[in-house]
Scaffold this motif. Structure first.
Motif: not given
Length: 280
Positions: A175-179, A255-271
């Motif tokens: 459902x999601x990826x956190x790093x 945990x979700x709001x912790x600055x250490x846990x970053x949600x990774x939007x797995x998107x390989x398109x250039x910004x």
């Protein structure tokens, strides 16, 4: 319909309009005519994003617009685009129509709202879980985190292999990826590595399947983790310290709001430059 006219809220309610209502050419021809020509396609569907308070407001002067997302049918869901993993593109199911559709941020738009009082939607609303996924994905467009350009550069040459892992049967269940990463802002020099811990969230049912799975199950959950581990070993300048699954029902708000846990939007398109919502 002129904005000075009173909006027939009762009629819109009677027709069943709500956030995440779905319409198309056949159900709502008057709304279809208001779409910009390049998004008018009789094969497409259109999903209402407007909040109910705006959607059903009595005043067209205060709330003149209907925010809409274009939904294009696709043959099957791409695991890289489910559960909001890609910030630009989302695959979801309109269960009432037994269809999988693709929604893109660039194809969101606003049209005059008044005509919803003159026609009914094709589907009153998406299921609760699908509606939540769509609205969360829409909002996360403005909240998502970016990684350093140097980190993105280092993983870019493995994007095809990473896509294959994420689009596997197990990947589609995530459902999601956190790093957790040792440096989330700065570009590191070539002689320093990005060190990561990666957590994939599963719903309770799928986490139970993972928990009960034999470690050597072909193409199973553990195989998925091993494929990812092996892949990161081939990426210069990165060290994957751990990769695990997490029951999303056990994630705490802290945990979700912790600055250490970053949600990774797995998107390989250039910004690219942000695409504004189109107004007609």
């Amino acid at each position: 319909m002129n904005s000075t006219q009173k909006f027939d809220r009762e009629k819109a309610v009677e027709f069943g309009w709500n956030q995440c209502s779905v319409f198309n050419y056949d159900s709502s021809p008057e709304l279809f005519k208001l779409l910009p020509p390049h998004l008018q396609n009789e094969a497409n569907f259109y999903i209402v994003l407007s909040h109910p308070c705006s959607l059903l407001n009595y005043s067209l002067e205060l709330e003149p617009d209907l925010e809409v997302a274009t939904a294009t049918p696709v043959a099957k869901a791409d695991g890289n685009c489910t559960f909001g993993k890609n910030p630009r593109k989302l695959h979801l199911e309109i269960e009432q129509l037994a269809l999988v559709v693709e929604v893109e941020q660039k194809n969101r738009l606003v049209i005059p709202r008044g005509e919803i009082a003159s026609c009914a939607p094709l589907v009153a609303t998406l299921t609760a879980s699908t509606s939540r996924a769509l609205i969360t994905w829409t909002v996360n467009r403005y909240l998502s985190s970016a990684f350093p350009d140097e980190f993105e550069r280092r993983i870019s040459n493995k994007k095809t292999q990473l896509r294959k892992v994420f689009n596997s049967e197990v990947g589609q269940k995530c459902k999601a990826v956190y790093v957790v990463i040792n440096e989330s802002i700065k570009d590191l020099p070539d002689d320093e590595s990005y060190e990561l811990h990666i957590y994939f969230t599963l719903n309770r049912q799928n986490y139970a399947l993972y928990d009960d799975e034999a470690e050597d199950t072909p193409d199973g959950f553990n195989s998925f983790l091993k494929r990812l581990t092996d892949l990161f070993e081939k990426i210069n300048g990165t060290r994957l310290l751990s990769v695990n699954f997490q029951d999303d029902s056990k994630l705490t708000v802290a945990q979700v709001e912790s600055p250490k846990l970053i949600k990774w939007n797995f998107d390989f398109l250039s910004i690219a430059a942000e695409t504004p919502i189109e107004r007609v």
